[in-house]
Design a protein around this motif. Structure first.
Motif, mmCIF file in Angstrom:
data_model
loop_
_atom_site.group_PDB
_atom_site.id
_atom_site.type_symbol
_atom_site.label_atom_id
_atom_site.label_comp_id
_atom_site.label_asym_id
_atom_site.label_seq_id
_atom_site.Cartn_x
_atom_site.Cartn_y
_atom_site.Cartn_z
ATOM 1 N N UNK A 15 0.689 -0.960 -0.108
ATOM 2 C CA UNK A 15 0.117 -0.060 -0.024
ATOM 3 C C UNK A 15 0.921 1.208 -0.053
ATOM 4 N N UNK A 17 0.933 5.181 1.207
ATOM 5 C CA UNK A 17 0.164 5.910 2.472
ATOM 6 C C UNK A 17 -0.479 7.126 1.689
ATOM 7 N N UNK A 18 -1.523 7.732 2.306
ATOM 8 C CA UNK A 18 -1.800 9.023 1.473
ATOM 9 C C UNK A 18 -2.580 9.765 3.036
ATOM 10 N N UNK A 50 -4.270 -2.262 8.252
ATOM 11 C CA UNK A 50 -5.163 -1.623 7.385
ATOM 12 C C UNK A 50 -6.517 -2.226 7.521
ATOM 13 N N UNK A 57 -10.281 2.315 2.400
ATOM 14 C CA UNK A 57 -9.097 1.585 3.128
ATOM 15 C C UNK A 57 -8.425 2.625 3.923
ATOM 16 N N UNK A 58 -8.358 2.173 5.125
ATOM 17 C CA UNK A 58 -7.629 3.174 5.980
ATOM 18 C C UNK A 58 -6.450 2.419 6.771
ATOM 19 N N UNK A 59 -5.410 3.223 7.082
ATOM 20 C CA UNK A 59 -4.511 2.604 8.060
ATOM 21 C C UNK A 59 -4.490 3.412 9.479
ATOM 22 N N UNK A 60 -4.560 2.514 10.501
ATOM 23 C CA UNK A 60 -4.532 3.073 11.774
ATOM 24 C C UNK A 60 -3.860 2.034 12.655
ATOM 25 N N UNK A 96 -8.066 -5.569 7.483
ATOM 26 C CA UNK A 96 -7.618 -6.256 6.101
ATOM 27 C C UNK A 96 -6.423 -7.027 6.301
#
Lengths: 102, 141
Positions: A15, A17-18, A50, A57-60, A96
């Motif tokens: 992925x 990152x944005x 993710x 789709x988020x990354x945290x 995910x």
């Protein structure tokens, strides 16, 4: 008991990152490697994951895991993050994968 | 290691978001305040209209004022609920424990002001919105 197929046939995803909500751990444009079969490794508080929330789709980071296995996720950069403080706890099925390299 | 990174490089990369829903700082309480004040003005104007022998113009104005009152009560409610659902977070609730009750009451006042032509009710709405505006300003500090 129902058979649960692996979410992905291939164990890894890449992925980009944005956004700034995970700054400084993850910077915009940075690439992360995600292990899709995260259930094999388990997930602990402090891990980065993710997730898919409302189709996005988020990354945290995992902030807390409750006894009923629901998960509180939060951005490292809390001022610039939309996370469980806004959308509430997430379900395991919304995860995910686990970020294993960045 | 080189082989591994070359292999990983073959994986397609998709974007993953570490975002706010929208850029921070564009939440504003001003539009709710403006809408609440518009509701009061419309109530006052409706009350000032001639009740007897109203001309066509008077009747036309009456309908327009009611329409504006309806619309602005709705705008007020929407703006307050946007702050409630998108801006305020659990830490704000801890700091301002009456926030939940206040937002709930304000949303109901918006509905009441649509239903009625009541100056007291309109003033109550303004007061309630002002309290939320103060909390919003306080939370920004």
């Amino acid at each position: 008991m129902s058979f649960r197929a692996p979410q992905k046939l291939f164990p890894f995803s890449r992925f980009t990152v944005s956004g700034n909500s995970m700054f400084p751990a993850l910077k915009p444009g940075q690439e992360v490697l995600v292990f899709n079969w995260w259930r094999l490794l388990g997930l602990r508080v402090g891990d980065i994951a993710v997730i898919k929330k409302n189709g996005k789709e988020l990354v945290k980071r995992i902030g807390q895991i409750s006894s009923d296995r629901r998960i509180f996720v939060i951005g490292d950069n809390q001022k610039f993050s939309t996370d469980s403080r806004t959308f509430g706890l997430i379900k395991e099925s919304e995860i995910l994968g686990k970020v294993i390299w960045y | 290691m080189k082989l591994l990174s070359r292999f990983l490089g073959l994986l397609p990369a998709r974007p993953v978001y570490a975002h706010c829903d929208i850029p921070c700082g564009i939440y504003d309480s001003h539009s709710a305040q403006l809408a609440a004040r518009t509701v009061l003005t419309m109530v006052q104007k409706i009350n000032e209209l001639l009740k007897n022998n109203a001309s066509v113009t008077d009747r036309n104005n009456f309908v327009r004022m009611v329409k504006v009152k309806e619309e602005h009560a709705e705008i007020c409610k929407r703006e307050i609920l946007i702050l409630w659902t998108d801006y305020f977070k659990s830490e704000h609730l801890e700091k301002f424990p009456n926030l939940h009750e206040l937002v709930w009451k304000t949303a109901k006042l918006c509905s009441e002001n649509k239903r009625l032509v009541d100056e007291g009710m309109a003033r109550e709405l303004i007061e309630a919105v002002d309290q939320i505006v103060n909390i919003f300003a306080e939370s920004k500090k």
